[in-house]
Design a protein around this motif. Structure first.
Motif, PDB file in Angstrom:
ATOM      1  N   ASP A 155       0.839  -1.193   0.000  1.00 43.40           N
ATOM      2  CA  ASP A 155       0.000   0.000   0.000  1.00 43.40           C
ATOM      3  C   ASP A 155       0.876   1.245   0.000  1.00 43.40           C
ATOM      4  OD1 ASP A 155      -2.112   1.783   0.172  1.00 43.40           O
ATOM      5  OD2 ASP A 155      -3.110   0.713   1.807  1.00 43.40           O
ATOM      6  N   LEU A 156       0.545   2.196  -0.847  1.00 44.64           N
ATOM      7  CA  LEU A 156       1.261   3.473  -0.853  1.00 44.64           C
ATOM      8  C   LEU A 156       0.867   4.331   0.342  1.00 44.64           C
ATOM      9  CD1 LEU A 156       1.024   4.518  -4.630  1.00 44.64           C
ATOM     10  CD2 LEU A 156       2.882   3.303  -3.476  1.00 44.64           C
ATOM     11  N   TYR A 157      -0.285   4.031   0.937  1.00 46.95           N
ATOM     12  CA  TYR A 157      -0.811   4.839   2.036  1.00 46.95           C
ATOM     13  C   TYR A 157      -0.437   4.286   3.408  1.00 46.95           C
ATOM     14  CZ  TYR A 157      -3.983   7.178  -1.275  1.00 46.95           C
ATOM     15  OH  TYR A 157      -4.518   7.899  -2.311  1.00 46.95           O
ATOM     16  N   TYR A 158      -0.240   5.204   4.330  1.00 45.63           N
ATOM     17  CA  TYR A 158      -0.165   4.880   5.756  1.00 45.63           C
ATOM     18  C   TYR A 158      -1.566   4.457   6.201  1.00 45.63           C
ATOM     19  CZ  TYR A 158       0.299   5.905  10.804  1.00 45.63           C
ATOM     20  OH  TYR A 158       0.283   5.842  12.170  1.00 45.63           O
ATOM     21  N   ILE A 159      -1.684   3.937   7.400  1.00 43.50           N
ATOM     22  CA  ILE A 159      -2.941   3.396   7.903  1.00 43.50           C
ATOM     23  C   ILE A 159      -4.074   4.421   7.902  1.00 43.50           C
ATOM     24  CG2 ILE A 159      -2.412   3.929  10.324  1.00 43.50           C
ATOM     25  CD1 ILE A 159      -4.130   0.722   9.033  1.00 43.50           C
ATOM     26  N   ASP A 160      -3.752   5.722   7.945  1.00 44.48           N
ATOM     27  CA  ASP A 160      -4.801   6.747   7.990  1.00 44.48           C
ATOM     28  C   ASP A 160      -5.410   7.048   6.623  1.00 44.48           C
ATOM     29  OD1 ASP A 160      -2.777   8.192   6.768  1.00 44.48           O
ATOM     30  OD2 ASP A 160      -2.715   9.787   8.274  1.00 44.48           O
ATOM     31  N   GLY A 161      -4.862   6.461   5.562  1.00 42.79           N
ATOM     32  CA  GLY A 161      -5.410   6.670   4.231  1.00 42.79           C
ATOM     33  C   GLY A 161      -5.148   8.048   3.664  1.00 42.79           C
ATOM     34  N   ALA A 162      -4.226   8.777   4.266  1.00 43.92           N
ATOM     35  CA  ALA A 162      -3.903  10.128   3.803  1.00 43.92           C
ATOM     36  C   ALA A 162      -2.399  10.310   3.595  1.00 43.92           C
ATOM     37  CB  ALA A 162      -4.416  11.169   4.794  1.00 43.92           C
ATOM     38  N   HIS A 163      -1.623   9.916   4.596  1.00 46.48           N
ATOM     39  CA  HIS A 163      -0.174  10.060   4.499  1.00 46.48           C
ATOM     40  C   HIS A 163       0.443   8.882   3.743  1.00 46.48           C
ATOM     41  CE1 HIS A 163      -1.143  12.823   7.798  1.00 46.48           C
ATOM     42  NE2 HIS A 163      -0.087  13.496   7.376  1.00 46.48           N
ATOM     43  N   ALA A 164       1.706   9.025   3.434  1.00 49.45           N
ATOM     44  CA  ALA A 164       2.412   7.979   2.696  1.00 49.45           C
ATOM     45  C   ALA A 164       2.946   6.902   3.632  1.00 49.45           C
ATOM     46  CB  ALA A 164       3.564   8.587   1.903  1.00 49.45           C
TER      47      ALA A 164
END
Length: 233
Positions: A155-164
């Motif tokens: 996944d390109l996203y961190y767990i918050d779905g906003a950061h990388a």
């Protein structure tokens, strides 16, 4: 030697991304690189130029930077007129000392992919109007996301779905390196950083550089590299 100043917020400092850029630039061109950062959580360019103007001014005018990476608040997008105004102010300072400004094109939130086209439009317009370089991170991000749909656990996203995530910031740093140098680091360069901990507390991160190092899988690194090369071709 190359000197790079980063101005932004958590999308800049996440996973120590500027340090990853430094390493990639040195690998790509075989020249020493130094990075400096003015990045504060949840802050816009308006805040930078209103509340921290003298810090920004001093750093740009006296820092002897080759490049200034300009990253705006992204989630949600700020008023476009504010982005235009304060990006322009930063670029005008850069012009006085022959520092090359680079517009950091951000990516849409994971659950709001429809916002990406508007982000692309905004940042491309600013780059064109200002005669500045554009780092098309958001465009490459959305293309790579499609390629990774069948890659389990990636996944390109961190767990918050906003950061990388660490993989996302590998893409970010690669794109910035290509924008700055016109080159990518060696294909064998697959290192990245992930400073997050499993408790997901925002201010609770790894304290050791050795602990945050990760290796990007070869096939994932190849997908990212290929899409960056296509974006710049």
């Amino acid at each position: 030697m190359k000197k790079i100043l980063f101005i932004g917020n958590s999308h800049t400092y996440m996973n120590d991304m500027p340090e990853l850029v430094r390493r990639m630039v040195e690998n790509a061109i075989g020249e020493e690189c130094q990075v400096f950062m003015l990045a504060y959580s949840g802050r816009s360019l308006k805040w930078h130029m209103d509340e921290e103007y003298f810090s920004e001014r001093f750093n740009i005018l006296h820092g002897r930077y080759d490049y200034c990476i300009i990253q705006e608040y992204a989630h949600p997008m700020t008023d476009f007129e504010d982005t235009i105004e304060y990006t322009h102010e930063i670029i005008e300072l850069c012009k006085k000392v022959n520092t090359t400004p680079i517009i950091f094109e951000t990516w849409a939130e994971k659950d709001k992919p429809e916002n990406q086209s508007e982000m692309n439009r905004r940042y491309r317009k600013i780059a064109e109007d200002e005669g500045a370089k554009l780092a098309p991170i958001g465009e490459i991000w959305s293309n790579v996301l499609k390629k990774l749909e069948n890659e389990s656990g990636v996944d390109l996203y961190y767990i918050d779905g906003a950061h990388a995530s660490g993989i996302g910031d590998y893409l970010v740093a690669m794109t910035l390196t290509k924008t700055i140098t016109g080159k990518l680091p060696d294909a064998s360069f697959r290192e990245s950083f992930d400073f997050t901990l499993s408790d997901y507390a925002w201010n609770h991160v790894k304290l050791s550089v050795e602990d945050e190092g990760i290796t990007i899988p070869e096939n994932i690194a190849s997908i990212i590299r290929d899409n960056i090369e296509k974006a710049f071709s």
